[in-house]
Design a protein around this motif. Structure first.
Motif, PDB file in Angstrom:
ATOM      1  N   GLU A  88      46.618  40.401  49.023  1.00 41.97           N
ATOM      2  CA  GLU A  88      46.262  38.970  48.807  1.00 41.97           C
ATOM      3  C   GLU A  88      45.150  39.010  47.827  1.00 41.97           C
ATOM      4  N   ARG A  89      45.583  37.508  47.149  1.00 44.04           N
ATOM      5  CA  ARG A  89      44.242  37.344  45.900  1.00 44.04           C
ATOM      6  C   ARG A  89      43.836  35.879  46.266  1.00 44.04           C
ATOM      7  N   GLU A  90      42.588  35.976  45.513  1.00 47.20           N
ATOM      8  CA  GLU A  90      41.530  35.244  45.886  1.00 47.20           C
ATOM      9  C   GLU A  90      42.501  34.150  44.839  1.00 47.20           C
ATOM     10  N   ALA A  91      42.232  32.461  45.270  1.00 42.76           N
ATOM     11  CA  ALA A  91      42.303  31.160  43.717  1.00 42.76           C
ATOM     12  C   ALA A  91      41.555  30.144  44.152  1.00 42.76           C
ATOM     13  N   THR A  92      41.720  28.858  43.600  1.00 41.83           N
ATOM     14  CA  THR A  92      41.516  27.931  43.890  1.00 41.83           C
ATOM     15  C   THR A  92      42.255  26.966  43.604  1.00 41.83           C
ATOM     16  N   ALA A  93      42.059  26.118  44.820  1.00 45.05           N
ATOM     17  CA  ALA A  93      43.305  25.086  45.313  1.00 45.05           C
ATOM     18  C   ALA A  93      42.229  23.991  43.991  1.00 45.05           C
ATOM     19  N   LEU A  94      43.477  23.374  43.841  1.00 47.00           N
ATOM     20  CA  LEU A  94      42.781  21.038  43.974  1.00 47.00           C
ATOM     21  C   LEU A  94      43.452  20.415  43.776  1.00 47.00           C
ATOM     22  N   THR A  95      43.070  19.243  44.279  1.00 45.31           N
ATOM     23  CA  THR A  95      43.725  18.008  44.963  1.00 45.31           C
ATOM     24  C   THR A  95      44.721  17.569  44.344  1.00 45.31           C
ATOM     25  N   SER A  96      44.728  17.671  43.080  1.00 41.95           N
ATOM     26  CA  SER A  96      46.022  17.045  42.047  1.00 41.95           C
ATOM     27  C   SER A  96      46.888  17.929  41.777  1.00 41.95           C
ATOM     28  N   ASP A  97      47.041  19.475  41.527  1.00 46.25           N
ATOM     29  CA  ASP A  97      47.779  20.302  40.770  1.00 46.25           C
ATOM     30  C   ASP A  97      48.425  21.145  41.772  1.00 46.25           C
ATOM     31  N   SER A  98      49.090  21.949  41.356  1.00 44.88           N
ATOM     32  CA  SER A  98      49.155  22.817  41.862  1.00 44.88           C
ATOM     33  C   SER A  98      48.531  24.030  41.029  1.00 44.88           C
ATOM     34  N   VAL A  99      48.249  25.414  42.126  1.00 43.35           N
ATOM     35  CA  VAL A  99      47.128  26.831  41.451  1.00 43.35           C
ATOM     36  C   VAL A  99      48.551  28.018  41.578  1.00 43.35           C
ATOM     37  N   VAL A 100      48.578  28.667  40.738  1.00 45.75           N
ATOM     38  CA  VAL A 100      49.806  29.784  40.642  1.00 45.75           C
ATOM     39  C   VAL A 100      49.103  31.090  40.602  1.00 45.75           C
ATOM     40  N   VAL A 101      49.091  31.791  41.941  1.00 45.88           N
ATOM     41  CA  VAL A 101      48.744  32.567  42.477  1.00 45.88           C
ATOM     42  C   VAL A 101      50.378  33.641  42.964  1.00 45.88           C
ATOM     43  N   ASP A 102      50.673  34.865  42.089  1.00 44.56           N
ATOM     44  CA  ASP A 102      51.528  35.558  41.793  1.00 44.56           C
ATOM     45  C   ASP A 102      51.365  36.628  42.665  1.00 44.56           C
ATOM     46  N   LEU A 103      51.862  37.368  43.231  1.00 46.68           N
ATOM     47  CA  LEU A 103      51.459  38.851  44.405  1.00 46.68           C
ATOM     48  C   LEU A 103      52.893  39.680  43.857  1.00 46.68           C
ATOM     49  N   ALA A 104      52.068  40.741  44.031  1.00 42.38           N
ATOM     50  CA  ALA A 104      52.491  42.207  43.596  1.00 42.38           C
ATOM     51  C   ALA A 104      52.596  42.946  44.973  1.00 42.38           C
ATOM     52  N   LEU A 105      53.185  43.602  45.641  1.00 44.29           N
ATOM     53  CA  LEU A 105      53.815  44.337  46.751  1.00 44.29           C
ATOM     54  C   LEU A 105      54.105  46.023  46.343  1.00 44.29           C
ATOM     55  N   SER A 106      52.989  46.679  47.086  1.00 45.97           N
ATOM     56  CA  SER A 106      53.760  47.638  46.862  1.00 45.97           C
ATOM     57  C   SER A 106      54.652  48.630  48.280  1.00 45.97           C
ATOM     58  N   ILE A 107      55.367  49.446  47.779  1.00 46.73           N
ATOM     59  CA  ILE A 107      55.844  49.323  49.100  1.00 46.73           C
ATOM     60  C   ILE A 107      55.536  50.722  49.691  1.00 46.73           C
ATOM     61  N   ARG A 108      55.821  50.189  51.656  1.00 47.51           N
ATOM     62  CA  ARG A 108      54.843  51.398  52.132  1.00 47.51           C
ATOM     63  C   ARG A 108      56.108  51.674  53.828  1.00 47.51           C
ATOM     64  N   PRO A 109      56.987  51.823  53.166  1.00 47.42           N
ATOM     65  CA  PRO A 109      57.590  52.367  54.749  1.00 47.42           C
ATOM     66  C   PRO A 109      57.623  52.329  55.693  1.00 47.42           C
TER      67      PRO A 109
END
Length: 987
Positions: A88-109
């Protein structure tokens, strides 16, 4: 419109109006990509959620996602995918635009903190973490299986070690046997209990026959046993949890000794409506299943081919194709070459679903339509399915879920199995069949017989979860499951065996009611100690009724009684259970689970009260200070549990062969005790090399006491008695490895090994019994055991064969080995390539058992294609002579002699390539029009190998179908090879 289809039409109307009411609370958006942290490869099917706001989305084929309606301010975005650690990551969402949140997951079988519901007393109230559970639970994520699967039985086949799914015939709606760690008994069903969203549903297959016994002279039917499990649409399922024995299923109560399969359907996600459309089109062809120039046992005249045609080369000894009969509708151009029946095999499904919701309410609604045409002329299936799930958050502490599903399925089948009027049986016997003719135009008269089946299935449920505090929660589930069957077999024209209009019918209804309550309380007596106490109760009510009728009377000879015009049987059982479980947690690495369930099970014969304990222990070794982090994760576990099997609503203690639906014998019924099954399990789970190598191992040991057997005390009377004691033991090994994990390339390998060895320990003093189902039970032998004769010197040419020594020290029949496979190997391969294309393949090897395999009834005077090399005149053998050459070896003289034919025993080891699949992202073909699109191309049942069996398919079920206690063989068409093109579009 048929009244049964109004529900489907109403569902479509709901689908069309669902989005019009959707409204979004905010105007912000969160967008981004979900990728593999090590390779950077995109991850599809990840669940991305804005924590605390309920807004969520699934990542697309390229890993991208879009979440709309996110309120302004700082938000936490979390991504989860099975086999990976959440991130998970924190981000600031706006009312008139989009915020980019990329998420990289580590393998955990192997996720120690993954929540498991099945096999824990806490159930859906909060679940239990994987690290706390002492038994193994197989979890399958439907979205992450690449292969297209038409039914849930197909989906479970080879999905995890210890799950045995058997069935290889090509009839419409034929169900499969499902076993978890082998057979535990010899009378009751060995099918596992099935729950869908916590609601108990019918587990055994529908009946195959109109009457319990087969009566020559009455239309027999198609011997098809549909599985209720296959009435649930695969596209509605989110995940499946499977527990395989009493060590894990004790707290599910009486009836769960065979294990538990729990289905969790899609619950919807809050946010803008998300639509999914699924369309699949497939075809198939039957591969050769004969020998020696009779490649299709003369059935090629009646088999439908694939879309592209080509027909079936019957072989050098087969009959010419039919060209002068209007029933073939010019399907065959000439008598020479390939033959076929008009039309093509065509398998088609259409599905539509929508999910979405608001802050307090989410929904998932789906509908599916299926229309299939199978290999044989009369075999067709039409099915309508619908489901609606609603989740309402009535307060911060109270959540309520409503589940409703309806399925209507109608099938028609060609007569098959052991019936004399079966199309395949008549084609095999040729001029020696009941028609005294091998001419396909004459045999085609059996196609006038109608075998129709209509099935309705309804599931309703209500689940409420109340979190009284952070440490105290309650869950209540109320459920109802209805299964109805209308089975009809009729000869409308009067054909060979029956009078005109001869009709047999059977209606079957089963109702299951569930009331389940559990409360969980967490105690923290110290900083490193936590105790979770769960208390609850469960009531399961099971009611069944069946009515059989015939319009025709028959005379079976002196002393043999035929069926009455109308026969009715009904019964009910109730099971009330109270259970308690406590999980003691020390330092979040040592766990001890103690549980007890007390059941009062009531049938028409009486009631019994029993108490069943369970105990489990786990140790997360990798959390110890001495454990190097570079070695990965390791957990040791062990569990013991006991559960029971008890008579069902229609089970009788006294059975009369040849008599239908006899009144119960209350005195005998009261003598039946429940079967007790106890299991001990020990194992480990671990992952190393950064999660790229995962290993799971289990050893289990089961003992069934008071096992019921059918004891014959007269020519027609059998009585069930608690005489048996059975032992099952084996191992389960599961290895998964990510061999290559790069941005554009990936190679994943899987390898599973399962063994199951059963032994009959006691028969109450008897050494051998042969129950009604023709399999054998012998002390010290597997359950069931293949029992027969073998030629002493197979290669000798003596003209008179002798058998090996039997059990009594004299030549004759004896035990030959297990009837059921004892070891299984499941290899799998997944190849990820550029542009998001994935290729996967999975096979299954089974062996260690001995089977009697011979669909040609030589003992009744039929000619066998296997014997063609030994007949005096093989070129005219069919319909001509049974005389054998003088130099015929003893083995083949025995096999091919009328009145002999006992030594058709084979080492039944075989391998099947279950599936080869390509998954191709095709969203680029719909620029700006869809959210995501994938094309799946699946080839199923394309290759098989047998160690000794010279023909046939050893997975073909007996006339009892999926309800048979063991394996058998009957005159059914083997399952075809199929190719399916499936498109899923999200928009």
């Amino acid at each position: 419109m048929d009244a049964r289809h109004w529900g489907f039409a109403g569902l479509c109307a709901l689908l069309l109006t669902a989005t019009s009411a959707a409204a979004q609370a905010g105007t912000g958006a969160v967008v981004g990509r979900v990728t593999d942290a090590q390779s950077g490869a995109p991850l599809a099917g990840a669940d991305v959620v804005v924590v605390g706001h309920g807004r969520s989305a699934l990542s697309r084929s390229d890993g991208s996602y879009v979440i709309l309606g996110v309120p302004p301010g700082t938000v936490t975005v979390r991504a989860e995918r099975f086999g990976y650690a959440p991130f998970e990551r924190e981000a600031t969402a706006l009312t008139s635009d989009s915020v980019v949140v990329d998420l990289a997951l580590s393998i955990r079988p192997f996720d120690l903190d993954e929540l498991i519901v099945t096999g824990t007393a806490t159930g859906a109230a909060q679940g239990a973490r994987q690290r706390e559970i002492g038994h193994t639970v197989a979890r399958v994520q439907v979205e992450q299986r690449t292969a297209y699967k038409p039914t849930l039985s197909d989906f479970l086949q080879g999905a995890a070690v210890g799950i045995e799914v058997t069935g290889g015939s090509g009839e419409a709606s034929q169900g499969k046997q499902i076993r978890l760690r082998g057979n535990r008994g010899m009378v009751f069903s060995n099918q596992p209990v099935v729950y869908v969203d916590g609601i108990r549903m019918m587990e055994s297959a529908f009946p195959a026959l109109v009457f319990e016994n087969y009566y020559p002279g009455l239309p027999a039917g198609a011997f098809v046993t549909p599985s209720p499990l296959d009435l649930v649409s695969v596209g509605d399922i989110e995940r499946i949890e499977v527990v395989k024995g009493p060590a894990a299923s004790t707290l599910f109560g009486t009836g769960s000794a065979n294990g538990v399969i729990q289905l969790f359907t899609r619950q919807g996600r809050r946010g803008a409506p998300s639509w999914s459309a699924d369309i699949s089109q497939g075809t198939g062809w039957v591969r050769p299943f004969g020998a020696n120039g009779v490649d299709y046992l003369n059935l090629e005249h009646f088999l439908r081919d694939s879309w592209w045609g080509g027909g079936y080369e019957g072989g050098a000894a087969s009959r010419p194709c039919v060209t002068d009969d209007p029933r073939w509708d010019h399907a065959n151009a000439s008598p020479e070459g390939a033959c076929s029946w008009p039309g093509a095999q065509w398998y088609q499904r259409y599905g539509l679903s929508v999910e979405g919701g608001w802050e307090k309410l989410s929904y998932f609604v789906s509908g599916e339509y299926q229309n299939d045409t199978y290999a044989l002329p009369n075999d067709r299936l039409e099915r309508y399915g619908s489901r609606m799930n609603l989740t309402a958050t009535l307060s911060p502490r109270l959540e309520v879920r409503l589940h409703a599903a309806y399925t209507d399925m109608e099938t028609a089948n060609t007569t098959s199995g052991g019936a004399f009027e079966g199309l395949l049986r008549a084609s095999i016997a040729q001029d020696r069949n009941i028609l005294s003719s091998g001419d396909p135009r004459v045999i085609a008269g059996f196609l006038d017989l109608r075998n129709d089946q209509a099935i309705d299935h309804v599931t309703l449920g209500l689940t409420s979860t109340f979190a009284q505090s952070s440490r105290l929660s309650h869950r209540l589930t109320l459920g109802y499951d209805y299964s109805g069957q209308d089975l009809r077999s009729q000869d409308p024209v009067g054909n060979y065996l029956f009078s005109k209009g001869a009709l047999t019918t059977r209606t079957w209804e089963r109702r299951l009611g569930t009331a389940d309550y559990v409360a969980s309380r967490v105690f923290r007596p110290g900083r490193d100690i936590r105790s979770t106490l769960s208390l609850g109760g469960q009531l399961v009510w099971d009611d069944a009724e069946t009515v059989a009728a015939t319009t025709d009377s028959i005379d079976l000879g002196p002393g043999v009684v035929g069926p009455p015009p109308v026969s009715r049987q009904a019964g009910s059982t109730t099971n009330l259970g109270l259970f308690a479980q406590n999980v003691l947690d020390l330092r979040d690495r040592y766990f001890l689970t103690l549980g007890l369930r007390v059941d009062r099970h009531r049938t028409r014969g009486g009631a019994f009260l029993r108490a069943d304990p369970m105990i489990g222990a786990t140790w997360t070794v990798s959390d110890e200070p001495f454990w190097p982090a570079s070695l990965g994760v390791l957990r040791l576990r062990s569990a013991y549990g006991r559960s029971r099997s008890a008579p069902g609503p229609l089970q009788r203690a006294v059975i009369y062969r040849g008599l239908e639906f006899q009144p119960p014998d209350p005195e005998a019924d009261r003598l039946i005790k429940p079967e007790d099954v106890a299991e001990f399990e020990v194992g480990l789970d671990g992952a190393t090399l950064g999660g790229r190598l995962a290993v799971g191992f289990s050893y289990y040991h089961q003992t069934t006491t008071n096992a019921l057997v059918a004891v014959e005390d007269s020519a027609f009377r059998y009585e069930l008695q608690n005489l048996g004691r059975v032992r099952n033991r084996g191992i389960e090994l599961d290895i998964r490895a990510a061999v290559v994990n790069a941005a554009n390339w990936g190679v994943d390998l899987g390898f599973g090994i399962t063994t199951n060895y059963s032994t009959l320990l006691d028969l109450g003093g008897a050494l051998r019994l042969r129950p009604m189902n023709t399999y054998h039970l012998m002390v010290g032998q597997p359950v069931p055991v293949s029992y027969g004769s073998k030629v002493a010197d197979p290669d000798a040419v003596s003209g008179s064969w002798t058998y090996t020594v039997g059990e009594d020290g004299k030549p004759g029949p004896g035990p030959l080995g297990p009837q059921l496979p004892t070891h299984f190997v499941i290899p799998s391969l997944s190849l990820r390539m550029p542009f998001g294309v994935t290729l996967s393949a999975r096979g299954e090897y089974r062996g260690g058992n001995i089977r009697f395999v011979n669909p040609v009834d030589v003992s009744r005077g039929s000619l066998s294609p296997l014997c063609l090399p030994y007949y005096i005149n093989p070129s005219t053998a069919i319909g001509a002579t049974l005389e054998l050459r003088a130099d015929t070896p003893d083995l083949w003289r025995e096999r091919c002699t009328w009145g002999g034919a006992q030594d058709y025993w084979y080492d039944a080891d075989y391998f099947k390539l279950r599936e080869v699949t390509a998954l191709i992202p095709v969203a680029f073909a719909f620029p700006g029009a869809v959210e995501d699109a994938t094309l799946t191309v699946s080839l199923a049942n394309a290759y098989r190998w047998y160690r000794e069996v010279p023909w046939w398919d050893v997975e073909i079920l007996s006339t009892d179908g999926a309800n048979a206690p063991g394996l058998g063989s009957s005159a059914r068409v083997p399952a075809p090879t199929t190719v399916t093109f499936a498109m899923r579009v999200r928009f």
